[in-house]
Design a protein around this motif. Sequence first.
Motif, PDB file in Angstrom:
ATOM      1  N   TYR A 162       0.840  -1.208   0.000  1.00  0.00           N
ATOM      2  CA  TYR A 162       0.000   0.000   0.000  1.00  0.00           C
ATOM      3  C   TYR A 162       0.872   1.253   0.000  1.00  0.00           C
ATOM      4  O   TYR A 162       2.007   1.237   0.466  1.00  0.00           O
ATOM      5  N   ARG A 163       0.241   2.326  -0.530  1.00  0.00           N
ATOM      6  CA  ARG A 163       0.881   3.649  -0.457  1.00  0.00           C
ATOM      7  C   ARG A 163      -0.212   4.715  -0.516  1.00  0.00           C
ATOM      8  O   ARG A 163      -1.063   4.708  -1.407  1.00  0.00           O
ATOM      9  N   HIS A 164      -0.228   5.600   0.454  1.00  0.00           N
ATOM     10  CA  HIS A 164      -1.222   6.668   0.453  1.00  0.00           C
ATOM     11  C   HIS A 164      -0.915   7.697  -0.636  1.00  0.00           C
ATOM     12  O   HIS A 164       0.254   8.000  -0.897  1.00  0.00           O
ATOM     13  N   ILE A 165      -1.996   8.216  -1.224  1.00  0.00           N
ATOM     14  CA  ILE A 165      -1.868   9.241  -2.261  1.00  0.00           C
ATOM     15  C   ILE A 165      -2.306  10.577  -1.658  1.00  0.00           C
ATOM     16  O   ILE A 165      -3.341  10.660  -0.981  1.00  0.00           O
ATOM     17  N   THR A 166      -1.496  11.590  -1.888  1.00  0.00           N
ATOM     18  CA  THR A 166      -1.814  12.925  -1.342  1.00  0.00           C
ATOM     19  C   THR A 166      -1.990  13.928  -2.476  1.00  0.00           C
ATOM     20  O   THR A 166      -1.499  13.720  -3.594  1.00  0.00           O
ATOM     21  N   ASP A 167      -2.720  14.995  -2.165  1.00  0.00           N
ATOM     22  CA  ASP A 167      -2.869  16.070  -3.168  1.00  0.00           C
ATOM     23  C   ASP A 167      -1.730  17.063  -3.012  1.00  0.00           C
ATOM     24  O   ASP A 167      -0.757  16.791  -2.296  1.00  0.00           O
ATOM     25  N   PHE A 168      -1.878  18.232  -3.650  1.00  0.00           N
ATOM     26  CA  PHE A 168      -0.797  19.220  -3.614  1.00  0.00           C
ATOM     27  C   PHE A 168      -0.566  19.790  -2.225  1.00  0.00           C
ATOM     28  O   PHE A 168       0.528  20.212  -1.887  1.00  0.00           O
ATOM     29  N   GLY A 170      -0.804  18.002   0.484  1.00  0.00           N
ATOM     30  CA  GLY A 170      -0.329  16.938   1.360  1.00  0.00           C
ATOM     31  C   GLY A 170      -1.437  16.158   2.020  1.00  0.00           C
ATOM     32  O   GLY A 170      -1.187  15.272   2.841  1.00  0.00           O
ATOM     33  N   LYS A 171      -2.681  16.429   1.649  1.00  0.00           N
ATOM     34  CA  LYS A 171      -3.810  15.722   2.232  1.00  0.00           C
ATOM     35  C   LYS A 171      -3.969  14.364   1.561  1.00  0.00           C
ATOM     36  O   LYS A 171      -3.817  14.223   0.359  1.00  0.00           O
ATOM     37  N   LYS A 172      -4.287  13.343   2.381  1.00  0.00           N
ATOM     38  CA  LYS A 172      -4.507  12.007   1.847  1.00  0.00           C
ATOM     39  C   LYS A 172      -5.817  11.977   1.077  1.00  0.00           C
ATOM     40  O   LYS A 172      -6.869  12.331   1.612  1.00  0.00           O
TER      41      LYS A 172
END
Length: 473
Positions: A162-168, A170-172
Motif C-alpha cells: 500500500y501507499r497513500h496518495i496525497t494532493d498538492f 499533502g492531504k490524503k
Amino acid sequence: MFGLRIESRLVAIAIHSIIVVAFGFGAHQYLKEQREHKITNLSQELNGVVNTMARVSPDGILPELVAEYHQGVMMDNTDPDYLRISNMFQDILSSNGLEDCEMSVIVIDPEGQNMAKLISSESIYSSGEEFRDLNVDFESGTEDGNAQLIKITPSIWKLVAYRHITDFSGKKIGVLRLESANVKAYFSAFGPWWAILIPLLVYLVLAIIFTPRILNNLRTVKRTTGDSDFQEELQKKNTELKMLSLVAKKSENLMLITDEHGQILWVNETYETKNNYTAEELNQFVGKFLKDVSKNEHIQTIIKNVVDFRKALTYESSSTDQDGKRFYAMTTVTPIMDDTDKVSKLLFVDTDVTKVKRAQEENEIFKEFVNKSRYPRILLSKTGEVIFSNSAAEAVLCNWKGMNGKIKDDVMVMLEGIYTSGITEHLIMETALGRLNLNIHPDKQREEVFVIGESISTLSLPPADPEDRKKAG
C-alpha cells in the motif's frame, strides 16, 4: 555365505535410507531458503513499485480524478485522463516484470465512508465500483511501504503493498494498492513436487542398477582379501610348525604331549631313542595314559594342578634307561590352551640333569670326606675369606684370625705372596693337634687358596725352620 549376503543387503538398505533422508532434509532446507528469499525479494519489489507509482502524478491528473469522483462524476476506462494514468501505471509494472500483479487506486467517500476503485488493472472491476466486501476501516489498516500477506482463499495467498496518495497540499486523498499473483506455492512444505521427486527418482534408479554390482564387487574383494589373508596366515602357521617340529626333533630334551586327562598323544625322537618306545608302542604295550608310564606316583596330582590352575609346573624325577643306568630329569609341564581358553593338551619337557645331580652327589661325598678328616682342610679366597673349613681346621684358624674374626695382616701377606707366585708352599706349624705340615696350594684360575694339613710325624721332613715358625704365628 547366505548370512553374509543378507547382512550386505541390510547395510545397503540402511545406507540408501540415510542418503534419501539426508537428501530430503537438504532439499527441504534449500527450497525453504529459496522460498523465503523469493518472498522477500517480491515484497521489496512491490514496495518499491508502489512507492514509484505514488510519486507519479503528471499534471496533477490523479488528484483531479479523485476530486471529480468526490463531486459525483463517474468515469469509465475510455476517459483520456483515466487511460493516461492507467497506462503509466501499467508501464511501471511492465518495466519491473510485474505484469501479473493487480494495481488499483482506492478512494473513500468522506461522507458515506464507501470505498471504491477509481482505477484498476483488473478487468473484472470497473472504475467507481464499490468495495462492499471490505471493511470500511480499510484505510486505517494500511501501512506505507510494508507488504502484507493476505489469504484470500485457502488456495490463494497474495502479497499486498500500500501507499497513500496525497494532493498538492499533502492531504490524503486515496490509497494505491498493488497485489501480487498467487504465492501459495511458495509456502508449501517442499515447494514444487518435481524439485524433489525427479532427483530422487534418478537416485533410486541408479541405486537399483548399481547397488547389486557394488555388493558383488565388495564380496569379491572381501573373498579375495579373505583368501589371501587365510593363505598368508596358513603359510605362517606352517612355517611355525616346521620350526617347532625341527626344534622338537633335534632337541636333546625328552618331549611328550598328552591331552588334558593325561592320555599320551605324541613323543619326540629323543624320547623314542632314550626309552625305545614310540607313542603308538607306548599305547599298545605299556599304557595309554602317562600314569601307566611315569614312575612318579604323584603324576595324576601334577596333571590336575596344571589343568585346574592353567600354569606351568616343574618337578624332579629319576628313572633308568634301556641300559639300566639311572638318570635324573627336571620335568616342566606346560598347559596348551584351545580357542576357548581351556586346557586341551599338556606339554612335558624333560631336561637331563644327571650330570648336575652326580656332581652334587660327588660334592657331598667330598664334603663328608673332608669333614671326617683328622687334619685341617681350609679353602680361602685370594682376599682371605674362608670359603670352607672342617672342624680340624680350627686348630690353624685360631692362630691365623685376629680378634675381629678376620685373617691377620701378616698371614694375609704370606698368603698373597704364595698366591702371586703360583707355587705350592709348605709351612710347619705347632697347633693343638700337634706339629703340622701345611701344604698351601694357590689356584689362580678359581682365585682361591687351598690349605691341607698333615701330621708331621707321618712325613720325613727336616726340622722346622725358626723363620717358618715365626711366619706361622
